[in-house]
Design a protein around this motif. Structure first.
Motif, PDB file in Angstrom:
ATOM      1  N   ASP A 231       0.529  -1.110   0.234  1.00 30.48           N
ATOM      2  CA  ASP A 231      -0.293  -0.369   0.253  1.00 30.48           C
ATOM      3  C   ASP A 231       1.178   1.121   0.260  1.00 30.48           C
ATOM      4  OD1 ASP A 231       0.986  -0.172   2.460  1.00 30.48           O
ATOM      5  OD2 ASP A 231      -0.715   0.083   3.446  1.00 30.48           O
ATOM      6  N   GLN A 232      -0.062   2.556  -0.310  1.00 27.94           N
ATOM      7  CA  GLN A 232       1.241   3.562  -0.198  1.00 27.94           C
ATOM      8  C   GLN A 232       0.870   4.107   1.160  1.00 27.94           C
ATOM      9  OE1 GLN A 232       2.956   5.086  -2.928  1.00 27.94           O
ATOM     10  NE2 GLN A 232       3.916   5.897  -0.728  1.00 27.94           N
ATOM     11  N   ALA A 233       2.800   3.999   1.972  1.00 27.07           N
ATOM     12  CA  ALA A 233       2.951   4.325   3.018  1.00 27.07           C
ATOM     13  C   ALA A 233       3.217   5.439   3.350  1.00 27.07           C
ATOM     14  CB  ALA A 233       3.305   3.152   4.223  1.00 27.07           C
ATOM     15  N   PHE A 234       3.489   6.243   4.427  1.00 27.42           N
ATOM     16  CA  PHE A 234       4.359   7.334   4.818  1.00 27.42           C
ATOM     17  C   PHE A 234       4.375   7.922   6.199  1.00 27.42           C
ATOM     18  CE2 PHE A 234       0.615   9.992   4.692  1.00 27.42           C
ATOM     19  CZ  PHE A 234       0.272  10.826   5.584  1.00 27.42           C
ATOM     20  N   ALA A 235       5.566   8.511   6.861  1.00 33.43           N
ATOM     21  CA  ALA A 235       5.427   8.576   7.950  1.00 33.43           C
ATOM     22  C   ALA A 235       5.495  10.022   8.590  1.00 33.43           C
ATOM     23  CB  ALA A 235       6.302   7.546   8.526  1.00 33.43           C
ATOM     24  N   MET A 236       5.770  10.722   9.784  1.00 32.85           N
ATOM     25  CA  MET A 236       6.114  11.925  10.570  1.00 32.85           C
ATOM     26  C   MET A 236       6.292  11.080  11.796  1.00 32.85           C
ATOM     27  SD  MET A 236       3.491  15.169  10.930  1.00 32.85           S
ATOM     28  CE  MET A 236       2.716  14.692  13.163  1.00 32.85           C
ATOM     29  N   MET A 237       7.607  11.833  11.985  1.00 26.56           N
ATOM     30  CA  MET A 237       8.353  11.533  13.142  1.00 26.56           C
ATOM     31  C   MET A 237       7.300  12.311  13.735  1.00 26.56           C
ATOM     32  SD  MET A 237      10.074   9.705  11.873  1.00 26.56           S
ATOM     33  CE  MET A 237      10.540   9.854   9.973  1.00 26.56           C
ATOM     34  N   LEU A 238       7.610  11.787  15.409  1.00 27.06           N
ATOM     35  CA  LEU A 238       7.128  12.659  16.722  1.00 27.06           C
ATOM     36  C   LEU A 238       8.218  12.712  16.825  1.00 27.06           C
ATOM     37  CD1 LEU A 238       3.446   9.969  17.045  1.00 27.06           C
ATOM     38  CD2 LEU A 238       3.758  11.912  15.444  1.00 27.06           C
ATOM     39  N   ARG A 239       9.694  12.624  17.436  1.00 30.63           N
ATOM     40  CA  ARG A 239       9.859  13.017  18.014  1.00 30.63           C
ATOM     41  C   ARG A 239      11.442  13.166  17.522  1.00 30.63           C
ATOM     42  NH1 ARG A 239       5.700  13.185  21.171  1.00 30.63           N
ATOM     43  NH2 ARG A 239       5.531  12.049  23.176  1.00 30.63           N
ATOM     44  N   PRO A 240      12.279  13.699  17.758  1.00 36.71           N
ATOM     45  CA  PRO A 240      13.903  13.802  17.506  1.00 36.71           C
ATOM     46  C   PRO A 240      14.085  12.705  17.477  1.00 36.71           C
ATOM     47  CG  PRO A 240      13.702  15.261  19.161  1.00 36.71           C
ATOM     48  CD  PRO A 240      12.345  13.816  19.441  1.00 36.71           C
ATOM     49  N   GLY A 241      15.004  11.502  16.519  1.00 37.24           N
ATOM     50  CA  GLY A 241      15.771  10.107  16.828  1.00 37.24           C
ATOM     51  C   GLY A 241      16.296  10.310  15.350  1.00 37.24           C
ATOM     52  N   SER A 242      16.167   9.135  14.660  1.00 40.02           N
ATOM     53  CA  SER A 242      17.114   8.603  13.495  1.00 40.02           C
ATOM     54  C   SER A 242      16.769   7.249  12.906  1.00 40.02           C
ATOM     55  CB  SER A 242      18.793   8.544  13.485  1.00 40.02           C
ATOM     56  OG  SER A 242      19.118   7.519  14.620  1.00 40.02           O
ATOM     57  N   ILE A 243      17.034   7.078  11.436  1.00 38.56           N
ATOM     58  CA  ILE A 243      16.067   5.728  10.988  1.00 38.56           C
ATOM     59  C   ILE A 243      17.804   5.243   9.773  1.00 38.56           C
ATOM     60  CG2 ILE A 243      14.745   4.190   9.290  1.00 38.56           C
ATOM     61  CD1 ILE A 243      13.034   6.076  10.663  1.00 38.56           C
TER      62      ILE A 243
END
Length: 277
Positions: A21-33
């Motif tokens: 499916d077409q997914a996207f994300a929004m970061m809720l806290r500072p961090g890294s991937i």
């Protein structure tokens, strides 16, 4: 629309993730991937709150350490197609591991708040948010698409009447945006744009206003219980009904009724002005 809260993951071994499916994300806290197209070539991306990432659909990607809390959303093909006039099949979006979009972030924040509250506003609210997200994604990230058409007019009086009749008939139900659009023979995105052009309200705002109008009418009946009013007007819980009623009307349902009783001739109940409650 699928809404998922993803906590930081302590797993460090690279994993290959594929979403169809077409997914996207929004970061809720500072961090890294750590992301990469190859297991051996991961790159670390640092994120601030409200930063966004658009997933690589079908092809997948390698993910290493995911040290950030984020909200992941899956947008339906129906919403994407409805927002891309003339498109068929799948709408292809350019993936991006990090980008900023204040408008899209605000929509995700609304979906997050709704999830935290237990989705009290029902399908229509999430449908409306999903459709707005789909328009933003298509306009900003589609590989090939025709610009969303702008309509100068709006819904005619007959169509508006059919929509209002549908809302009154299904006031107690979890009404969806698709149902409202189908009642007047329009696509979901076309209907949402035309409806707002005609009324100055989103479909969700319109339905909420009609529900509160019915609630006020029912509260004028002295023996009507607040819980019964909430259920009859399509609210999932009495608490949610009371909160929405207070937010819009300035008083609780009980206080609204007390004010009505206090204003009737011959009764001595004290009526408080709305501004003081």
């Amino acid at each position: 629309m699928i809404v998922e809260l993803c906590p930081p993951d302590s797993e460090t071994a690279p994993r290959h993730w594929v979403r169809h499916d077409q997914a996207f994300a929004m970061m809720l806290r500072p961090g890294s991937i750590e992301w990469g197209e190859k297991r051996s070539a991961l790159k670390r991306f640092s994120y601030a709150p409200c930063d966004l990432a658009l997933c690589h659909r079908h092809q997948g990607e390698w993910v290493g350490l995911m040290n950030v809390q984020h909200l992941q959303l899956g947008i339906s093909d129906a919403a994407l197609l409805a927002s891309s006039d003339g498109a068929y099949g799948e709408v292809e979006l350019r993936y991006s591991r990090k980008f900023a979009d204040a408008c899209l972030s605000a929509m995700v924040a609304a979906a997050h708040a709704e999830m935290v509250a237990g989705f009290p506003n029902g399908r229509l609210f999430l449908d409306s948010v999903e459709q707005a997200m789909a328009v933003a994604l298509v306009n900003g990230h589609a590989v090939r698409h025709r610009p969303v058409q702008l309509y100068r007019g709006g819904l005619g009086s007959a169509r508006l009447r059919r929509v209002k009749e549908l809302v009154h008939a299904k006031m107690e139900d979890d009404l969806s945006l698709d149902e409202m659009a189908e009642s007047v023979g329009l696509s979901t995105a076309h209907f949402a744009r035309m409806f707002r052009k005609s009324t100055g309200e989103t479909p969700h705002q319109f339905v909420l206003r009609l529900r509160l109008e019915r609630a006020k009418a029912m509260l004028r009946t002295p023996d009507a219980r607040v819980l019964d009013v909430a259920v009859a007007c399509g609210f999932k819980t009495q608490q949610h009904f009371a909160q929405v009623f207070r937010d819009v009307c300035g008083v609780s349902p009980t206080e609204y009724r007390q004010n009505l009783v206090g204003s009737q001739p011959g009764l001595h109940s004290r009526e408080l002005p709305i501004s003081s409650l």
